[in-house]
Design an enzyme around this catalytic site. Structure first.
Site, PDB file in Angstrom:
ATOM      1  N   ASP A 141      11.025   7.995  -6.322  1.00  0.00           N
ATOM      2  CA  ASP A 141      11.655   6.838  -6.956  1.00  0.00           C
ATOM      3  C   ASP A 141      12.634   7.318  -8.030  1.00  0.00           C
ATOM      4  O   ASP A 141      13.261   8.357  -7.873  1.00  0.00           O
ATOM      5  CB  ASP A 141      10.560   5.922  -7.546  1.00  0.00           C
ATOM      6  N   HIS A 214      12.345   1.401 -12.534  1.00  0.00           N
ATOM      7  CA  HIS A 214      11.800   1.111 -11.208  1.00  0.00           C
ATOM      8  C   HIS A 214      10.680   2.080 -10.835  1.00  0.00           C
ATOM      9  O   HIS A 214       9.608   1.675 -10.357  1.00  0.00           O
ATOM     10  CB  HIS A 214      12.941   1.180 -10.191  1.00  0.00           C
ATOM     11  N   SER A 547       9.780  -3.337  -3.004  1.00  0.00           N
ATOM     12  CA  SER A 547       9.498  -2.153  -3.824  1.00  0.00           C
ATOM     13  C   SER A 547       8.168  -2.292  -4.546  1.00  0.00           C
ATOM     14  O   SER A 547       7.477  -1.310  -4.808  1.00  0.00           O
ATOM     15  CB  SER A 547      10.601  -1.950  -4.866  1.00  0.00           C
TER      16      SER A 547
END
Length: 776
Positions: A141, A214, A547
Site C-alpha cells: 500500500d 491509505h 480498499s
C-alpha cells in the site's frame, strides 16, 4: 424470470488498461522482462550477470545498463529501462519469455469486528483468543504510520521464528520504530522514480512512512491492536481493533503520489515471499489482462505456490457490470458492503419535508433554521443532456451562493473537494446529491463545512422543491452515530461487479466484506479529507472503498491460518466462501445500494463473510498449484504463457475438460447457444470436497436453488467421510434451455448448491449464463 441481468460481454476482446503498445519511437520506458532461469548460459556465474549482459547487448555504446529490479521468488526476471527498438531486440533473445511495458495501478479507495461476530470467534480459539499471533500479514500500500496507537505491541509474544524481514531506514523512518507488531517495513520506488523522476520529499517520504493515510488505514483494519476511545472527531466512538489484533504486520510501500507501478508491486511481492509473510493484502488494482500479462496475477501465483493467502480488492467501478479487477482464481477477490452503523444528517426543507442523508461534519448540530437553498445548474456542464451542478473549481458564483446551502451533484471530482469549492465561494453548507450512477448509496465524509450526502431520489425531490418556490430554504440536522441500521449489510454501489471478462467460467467477486464508512488508523501527515487546504489532523479516519473491505478478509484469513496452519490458501478461501451469507438483518436477500433491489452473485459473489462459521466450515474445496496448471491448460494457454505464470516447464495432463472444472467453491456455467438451435445445452462439472470436520461425517445435498431455465442434477446426493482429511467427489450436471441470445449479449440468472450434515451448510453460488456461440 427472476434475477435476470443483461450485460455486454466481449469474450473475444480482452480489454487491457494501462499497457502501452510497443512503438517505434526512441522514448525510454520501463519494461518487465519474463525469463526462463533454466536457460542461463553456463558462462554466467549468476542470473543477475546474465540479465545485465543481455540488456547491454541491445543498448548503444553510450547507453548505461539500468536494471531496476531482479525478481527471484514469486516471479523470475527483471525490470529495466529501454526504448521500443531495444525492447523488441531483447524479446528475441534466448531465455526471454516475454517483455511488457510498466503498468500503473491505483488504490481502491470501529464497528466491524462486532458486526462480523469476532467477539464470538474469541471463544472458539482452542488456546485462547490468539487471533493468529504467529501469522504475518503483508500489506502492499502507501506505507505505514508506525506511531499510531493501533500498532502498539502490548501483550504480544516474540516475533515469529519464521520471519526473515526487516525494517528499512529512510526519510523520517528509523528501524527502531518497528516492534513486535510491525515486524517489517520496506519501500519500493525504483519503477516510480524511473518514470517520474526523483521523489519530492516535501510531498512524500522516501521510506516506508505513510504520507497518504491509505496504507495505515488498511493495515490497522487487518491487524490493528485494540485502541479504546477511538473515533473520528466524535463519530464512531468506541474501541477500534483490526480483524486479527494479535497478528503481525509487514508494510510494503509501493504506492506513491503518482500511482502504484507494476515493477515496484512485483518486487514487493517477491520480497514479501522471501521475508515469510503468511497473508498478502493488496487494496489496489486496475486494468484487465490475461493472467500471464497481469503483474498482480503473476506475483500472486508465486505467493500461492509458497502457501501464502492473497486477497485483493475488487475495484470501485460499480455498479457497472464487467468492472472487476484482480480476477485470477488464486486470488481472493473482495467486494464491499455496508455495516449496521450510520451517521445521519437529515435535510429539512422550508416546506417541512425531511430527507435522510449522512455526514461526518464536526460542528454545529443544526445549521440554522431556514437557510437559503440554491441549485446553480446553469453554471455547469452536463452529461447526457441533463443540467448538473458538479461544483467544480471556478464554477460557483459567490454572489449567488454566499450564505446559502448549495446543492451539488456527485461526480468528476472528490466529494470533499466539492465541499471545499462551496466553502471557498462563501456557501453556508452543501447537499451532495447522488446521480444515477450512485443510486441510493450513502457514503459519509468528513467535510470542511456543514454538508450532507443524499441519494438520487432525495436529490431530485430537493431540486424539485427549489424550482417550486421563489425562496427555498433548508437546514441540516446532524445526528451523530446510529447503530442497528436496517437493512444491513447492503452491497455498496461503488463495488465492482461481474461477470469475469478474463474467464467467465470463474465467478467473481468471491465475497464481500465491510467497506463503507470504516473507522481505522490514519497518518498524522494528511488531513481526513486529503485536501491540502484542510488543516485538521486526526488519529483515526472514516473512509470507504473496496480498499477497506480487502483488509477485513486479509485479517480474517490470518485468524483462520492461525487456527489451521496446515490449510492451503485455497482451503482458506473455500471456508470464507462456503460459509458466507446472502440474507441481511431483515431476513431478505442482500440489497444492492445502487438499485435498492436484491443483489446477485455477480454483485456479492458467494455472499458476506462470516468469520465464526469460516473457522469451522466442515468441508473445503481444495486446490493445489498443479490444479491451477491444469486450469491454465484448459484455457488453451501456450506452454510459454503457462511458464510465465508458473516459472516452470509444466506438462499439461489435460485432467480438466473445461476451465469450469477447476475445484472452485462456486459455479459459473456458460451455455453456448448455437444459432437457431432448439436443443438443450448440457454443462457438466466435477468437484472434490475435503473433510475438515469430525470423522464419520455424512453430507446430503439439501438445497439446489435454480432458475426455471436450468435443471440441475447432483450425483451422488450423499457423501460420507470416514475420517478427517477424507476426500469425496461428486458431479453436477446443468441442463439449460436454448434461450435466444443476441450476439455479444450475455444473459444470466442465479442459483446455489448446498451440502449439509445438519451442523455445517457448505453453500456454493451458481451464475448461469447464456452466450451466443457466434461470440466465441
Amino acid at each position: 424470470m427472476e434475477n435476470w441481468v443483461r450485460v455486454l460481454l466481449f469474450l473475444c476482446c480482452l480489454v487491457t488498461v494501462g499497457f502501452a503498445a510497443i512503438s517505434s519511437d526512441g522514448e525510454t520506458k520501463t519494461y518487465i522482462v519474463h525469463v526462463d532461469r533454466s536457460q542461463m548460459p553456463a558462462a554466467f556465474l549468476s542470473h543477475e550477470n546474465w540479465y545485465a549482459s543481455s540488456v547491454k547487448s541491445v543498448l548503444g555504446v553510450e547507453d548505461e545498463v539500468s536494471i531496476l529490479y531482479n525478481y527471484e521468488e514469486a516471479f523470475h526476471g527483471f525490470a529495466t529501462r529501454l526504448n521500443a527498438a531495444q525492447a523488441a531486440a531483447l524479446e528475441k533473445m534466448d531465455g526471454v519469455l516475454g517483455i511488457y511495458p510498466e503498468t500503473i495501478y491505483e488504490l481502491h479507495t470501529t464497528r466491524s469486528p462486532e458486526f462480523l461476530g469476532l467477539d464470538a470467534v474469541t471463544a472458539m480459539q482452542p488456546d485462547g483468543p490468539n487471533y493468529g499471533q504467529d501469522v504475518v500479514v503483508g500489506v502492499l500500500d502507501t506505507g505505514i504510520w508506525p506511531e499510531s496507537e493501533s500498532f502498539n505491541d502490548r501483550g504480544l509474544g516474540p516475533v515469529p521464528l519464521h520471519w526473515k524481514g526487516e525494517c528499512e531506514v529512510g526519510t523520517k523512518f528509523k528501524a527502531t520504530v518497528c516492534n513486535k507488531k510491525i515486524v517489517g517495513a520496506r519501500f519500493f520506488s525504483n519503477g516510480y522514480e524511473a518514470a517520474v523522476g526523483p521523489i519530492n520529499e516535501t510531498a512524500e517520504f522516501r521510506s516506508p512512512r505513510d504520507q497518504d493515510g491509505h496504507g495505515t488505514h488498511t493495515a490497522s483494519t487487518a491487524v490493528g491492536s485494540e485502541v479504546i476511545g477511538a473515533s473520528l472527531l466524535g463519530y464512531a466512538n468506541g474501541s477500534a481493533r483490526g480483524m486479527a489484533p494479535k497478528a503481525r504486520i509487514a508494510a510494503y510501500k509501493v504506492c506513491w503520489v503518482g500511482g502504484c507501478f507494476s515493477t515496484d508491486i512485483l518486487k514487493a511481492i517477491d520480497k514479501a515471499v522471501a521475508d515469510g509473510v503468511n497473508v498478502l493484502s493488496m487494496s489496489l488494482g486496475g486494468g484487465i489482462a490475461p493472467y500471464y500479462r497481469d503483474s498482480i496475477s503473476l506475483g500472486a501465483f508465486g505467493a500461492m505456490q509458497r502457501g501464502i493467502f492473497v486477497s485483493c480488492s475488487a475495484g470501485n467501478s460499480g455498479p457497472d457490470a464487467v468492472s472487476l479487477s484482480n480476477v485470477a482464481p488464486w486470488i481472493t477477490t473482495v467486494g464491499a458492503s455496508t455495516m449496521d452503523r450510520n451517521f445521519p444528517a437529515d435535510i429539512k426543507l422550508g416546506n417541512g419535508m425531511i430527507f435522510g442523508g449522512v455526514s461526518l461534519y464536526h460542528g454545529r448540530q443544526t445549521l440554522g433554521t431556514k437557510v437559503p437553498l440554491v441549485y446553480q445548474s446553469s453554471n455547469s456542464s452536463s452529461t447526457g443532456g441533463s443540467p448538473m451542478n458538479l461544483c467544480l473549481t471556478g464554477t460557483l458564483d459567490p454572489k449567488t451562493v454566499a450564505g446559502k446551502i448549495v446543492v451539488c451533484d456527485r461526480g468528476i471530482t472528490a466529494r470533499v473537494a466539492k465541499g471545499a469549492v462551496v466553502k471557498a465561494a462563501g456557501g453556508a453548507g452543501m447537499i451532495l446529491a447522488n446521480t444515477e450512477a450512485n443510486g441510493e448509496e450513502l457514503v459519509a465524509d468528513c467535510h470542511m463545512l456543514p454538508a450532507s450526502a443524499v441519494g438520487q431520489k432525495e436529490g431530485e425531490a430537493i431540486k424539485k422543491y427549489i424550482k417550486s418556490t421563489p425562496n427555498p430554504t433548508a437546514t441540516i440536522l446532524f445526528k451523530g452515530t446510529v447503530l442497528g441500521v436496517k437493512p444491513s449489510p447492503v452491497v455498496a454501489a461503488f463495488s465492482s461487479r461481474g461477470p469475469n471478462i478474463v474467464n467467465p467460467d470463474i465467478l467473481k467477486p468471491d465475497v464481500i466484506a465491510p467497506g463503507v464508512n470504516i473507522l481505522a488508523a490514519w497518518t498524522a501527515f494528511e488531513a481526513p479529507t486529503g485536501l491540502s487546504n484542510d488543516p485538521r489532523r486526526v488519529k483515526f479516519n472514516i473512509i470507504s472503498g473496496t480498499s477497506m473491505s480487502c483488509p477485513h478478509v486479509s485479517g480474517i484469513a490470518a485468524i483462520i491460518k492461525g487456527a489451521h496452519p496446515d490449510w492451503s490458501p485455497a482451503a482458506i478461501k473455500s471456508a470464507l466462501m462456503t460459509t458466507a451469507y446472502v440474507l441481511d438483518n431483515t431476513g431478505k436477500t442482500l440489497q444492492d445500494a445502487a438499485t435498492a433491489n436484491a443483489s446477485n452473485a455477480f454483485d456479492h459473489g458467494a455472499g458476506h463473510v462470516d468469520p465464526k462459521k469460516a473457522l469451522n466450515p466442515g468441508l473445503v474445496y481444495d486446490i493445489t498449484a498443479d490444479d491451477y496448471v491444469e486450469f491454465l491448460c484448459s484455457l488453451k494457454y501456450t506452454p510459454a504463457q503457462i511458464n510465465l505464470i508458473t516459472k516452470s516447464n509444466a506438462t499439461c495432463r489435460n485432467t480438466l475438460h473445461s476451465p469450469g472444472d477447476l475445484n472452485y467453491p462456486s459455479f459459473s456455467p456458460v451455455f453456448s447457444v448455437p444459432s437457431n438451435s432448439s436443443s438443450d445445452i448440457v454443462v457438466k462439472y466435477t468437484r472434490t470436497l475435503t473433510n475438515v470436520g469430525p470423522a464419520g461425517s455424512k453430507y446430503n445435498v439439501t438445497t439446489v436453488h435454480q432458475s426455471t431455465e436450468v435443471s440441475t442434477v447432483v450425483e451422488p446426493q450423499t457423501l460420507y467421510f470416514a475420517k478427517t482429511g477424507d476426500k469425496q467427489t461428486y458431479t453436477v450436471t446443468f441442463t439449460g434451455k436454448p434461450l435466444p441470445v443476441v450476439s455479444g449479449l450475455l444473459i444470466a440468472t442465479f442459483g446455489s448448491l448446498t451440502w449439509s450434515d445438519g451442523v455445517h451448510d457448505v453453500r456454493s453460488p451458481i451464475a448461469f449464463s447464456w452466450q451466443s456461440a457466434d461470440s466465441f
